[in-house]
Design a protein around this motif. Structure first.
Motif, PDB file in Angstrom:
ATOM      1  N   ARG A   1     -34.194  41.804 -63.526  1.00 56.01           N
ATOM      2  CA  ARG A   1     -35.681  41.874 -63.220  1.00 56.01           C
ATOM      3  C   ARG A   1     -35.842  42.572 -61.771  1.00 56.01           C
ATOM      4  O   ARG A   1     -35.675  41.588 -60.905  1.00 56.01           O
ATOM      5  CB  ARG A   1     -36.761  40.732 -63.400  1.00 56.01           C
TER       6      ARG A   1
ATOM      7  N   GLN B   1     -39.758  45.089 -67.822  1.00 52.16           N
ATOM      8  CA  GLN B   1     -39.933  43.665 -67.807  1.00 52.16           C
ATOM      9  C   GLN B   1     -40.780  43.119 -66.495  1.00 52.16           C
ATOM     10  O   GLN B   1     -41.664  42.229 -66.316  1.00 52.16           O
ATOM     11  CB  GLN B   1     -38.961  42.720 -68.174  1.00 52.16           C
TER      12      GLN B   1
ATOM     13  N   GLN C   1     -37.413  41.525 -74.709  1.00 51.52           N
ATOM     14  CA  GLN C   1     -35.998  40.983 -74.410  1.00 51.52           C
ATOM     15  C   GLN C   1     -35.042  41.093 -75.525  1.00 51.52           C
ATOM     16  O   GLN C   1     -33.898  41.459 -75.461  1.00 51.52           O
ATOM     17  CB  GLN C   1     -35.882  40.041 -73.417  1.00 51.52           C
TER      18      GLN C   1
ATOM     19  N   ASP D   1     -34.035  44.634 -76.185  1.00 53.34           N
ATOM     20  CA  ASP D   1     -32.981  44.955 -74.947  1.00 53.34           C
ATOM     21  C   ASP D   1     -31.768  44.562 -75.716  1.00 53.34           C
ATOM     22  O   ASP D   1     -30.657  45.312 -75.625  1.00 53.34           O
ATOM     23  CB  ASP D   1     -33.313  44.328 -73.810  1.00 53.34           C
TER      24      ASP D   1
ATOM     25  N   GLN E   1     -33.002  30.839 -69.476  1.00 55.13           N
ATOM     26  CA  GLN E   1     -33.080  31.992 -70.425  1.00 55.13           C
ATOM     27  C   GLN E   1     -32.728  31.707 -71.864  1.00 55.13           C
ATOM     28  O   GLN E   1     -32.853  32.678 -72.909  1.00 55.13           O
ATOM     29  CB  GLN E   1     -32.533  33.127 -70.033  1.00 55.13           C
TER      30      GLN E   1
HETATM   31  N1  TRP Z   1     -35.077  38.098 -67.939  1.00 54.38           N
HETATM   32  C1  TRP Z   1     -34.042  38.222 -67.415  1.00 54.38           C
HETATM   33  C2  TRP Z   1     -34.443  37.705 -65.954  1.00 54.38           C
HETATM   34  O1  TRP Z   1     -35.478  37.298 -65.685  1.00 54.38           O
HETATM   35  C3  TRP Z   1     -33.729  39.640 -67.223  1.00 54.38           C
HETATM   36  C4  TRP Z   1     -33.396  40.663 -68.450  1.00 54.38           C
HETATM   37  C5  TRP Z   1     -34.234  41.391 -68.842  1.00 54.38           C
HETATM   38  C6  TRP Z   1     -32.334  40.301 -69.205  1.00 54.38           C
HETATM   39  N2  TRP Z   1     -33.703  41.937 -70.117  1.00 54.38           N
HETATM   40  C7  TRP Z   1     -32.500  41.243 -70.138  1.00 54.38           C
HETATM   41  C8  TRP Z   1     -31.282  39.370 -69.092  1.00 54.38           C
HETATM   42  C9  TRP Z   1     -31.529  41.268 -71.478  1.00 54.38           C
HETATM   43  C10 TRP Z   1     -30.417  39.427 -70.488  1.00 54.38           C
HETATM   44  C11 TRP Z   1     -30.537  40.283 -71.473  1.00 54.38           C
HETATM   45  O2  TRP Z   1     -33.505  37.539 -65.325  1.00 54.38           O
END
Ligand code: TRP
Length: 338
Positions: A11, A45, A135, A138, A153
């Motif tokens: 991020r 994000q 996410q 993603d 996470q």
């Molecule tokens: N949320 C993750 C963080 O705060 C960053 C992130 C965004 C991410 N998209 C993702 C991590 C997809 C893994 C896969 O660090």
């Protein structure tokens, strides 16, 4: 042998620190040697909780990329790209939104903790609440096999797998469009670096971080402020190792662990001063960071380098996402003109 697909993300809200290095970057260096790795710079994000700071996010997109490459993430091996430049990912997120209840989102432990930390109380942006769905998009856009993440996470991966299940159930296809993904979590005690104040986590907003871009002088200042054992007043006093951050760091970064064991013994017995162990840590950290600083300076000589890496990476990433997107459109029956 077919390569596994790995998707990781950052991020972009500010410069990366040693906590990122220990928790994710080190891991990326080994994964890029054997797997097909994608590194997403998740600017959309970042905007879910930094909507009023677009400049900061923009700057951090370049900063975070430079931090990763300076540490050895190699754009020839890892595809580095910008989330917002592939709009299909958000279209996928919009389709996924119908598969998740608002209650489920409100119960997401990571989102709950973050809302509290960020003081969002009654003014939670809708975009922030749904970021776990984004996410999931993603991750699934790339049909990733593995997602390296920190413990915090894990709820995101769980949410992603719930979406996989429901999507395949609502929109069956042969073969099924998505399969479940696996989290790659660092071994117990290996992925998390405490802050210099002794708090469990190093964080930008906590003001307790050592940045990858800190100068040798800054590192020295921060280590000298580091939390040790408050009961260890004179060098001759016996000191505690548990919760003593200087030793936590030495255990992670010092290449000579035998010497560290000796120092630990001496410290516990009494006769070893805080300044002495701190001086050692300053050297160890600067030895780790110096090659990163040099690489950063060299990279900065070509002022378009980072931008070009991101542009090329984004093009490559787009090709993959488009394939997934076509399958999704077919399964959801919104492929009108193909
Ligand atoms: N949320 C993750 C963080 O705060 C960053 C992130 C965004 C991410 N998209 C993702 C991590 C997809 C893994 C896969 O660090």
């Amino acid at each position: 042998m077919q390569q596994n697909i790995v998707l990781t993300g950052d991020r972009p809200t500010g410069p990366l620190h040693l906590g990122h290095f220990v928790g994710s970057i080190r891991n990326r260096l080994s994964l890029q040697e054997k797997d097909k790795q994608f590194l997403m710079v998740a600017d959309l994000q970042a905007l879910t909780d930094h909507a009023r700071e677009p400049e900061k996010v923009r700057e951090a997109v370049f900063g975070v990329t430079l931090d990763n490459i300076s540490c050895g993430v190699d754009p020839k091996k890892t595809v580095i790209f910008i989330q917002s430049q592939i709009p299909e990912i958000q279209e996928l997120a919009f389709i996924f939104m119908n598969l998740v209840s608002v209650t489920r989102l409100e119960q997401n432990p990571t989102v709950k903790t973050e809302m509290k930390q960020k003081g969002m109380k009654d003014i939670v942006p809708a975009g922030f609440l749904v970021y776990p769905i984004s996410q999931a998009a993603d991750i699934l856009s790339f049909k990733a096999d593995f997602v390296p993440v920190g413990e915090d996470q894990l709820p995101m991966i769980e949410q992603t797998n719930e979406i996989v299940e429901r999507f395949n159930n609502y929109y069956p296809a042969t073969p099924l469009v998505f399969k479940k993904v696996k989290a790659l979590v660092p071994n117990e005690g290996e992925g998390r670096l405490p802050g210099i104040d002794g708090k469990a986590k190093m964080g930008k907003s906590l003001g307790n971080a050592i940045y990858l871009s800190d100068s040798a002088r800054e590192v020295e200042k921060k280590v000298m402020q580091m939390y040790t054992d408050p009961g260890h007043i004179h060098a001759s006093d016996p000191g505690k190792i548990e919760g003593n951050i200087v030793f936590t760091y030495l255990a992670i970064f010092d290449p000579d662990q035998d010497a560290v064991t000796e120092l630990k013994n001496k410290y516990q017995k009494g006769g070893l001063g805080d300044v002495e162990i701190k001086k050692r840590l300053i050297k160890v950290l600067n030895d780790t960071l110096e090659p990163i600083r040099i690489k950063r300076e060299n990279l900065l000589k070509d002022k378009d380098f980072v931008r070009n890496v991101l542009k090329e990476g984004t093009e490559k990433a787009k090709d993959i996402v488009r394939q997934t997107f076509e399958e999704v459109n077919r399964a959801v029956k919104i492929n009108y003109f193909t």
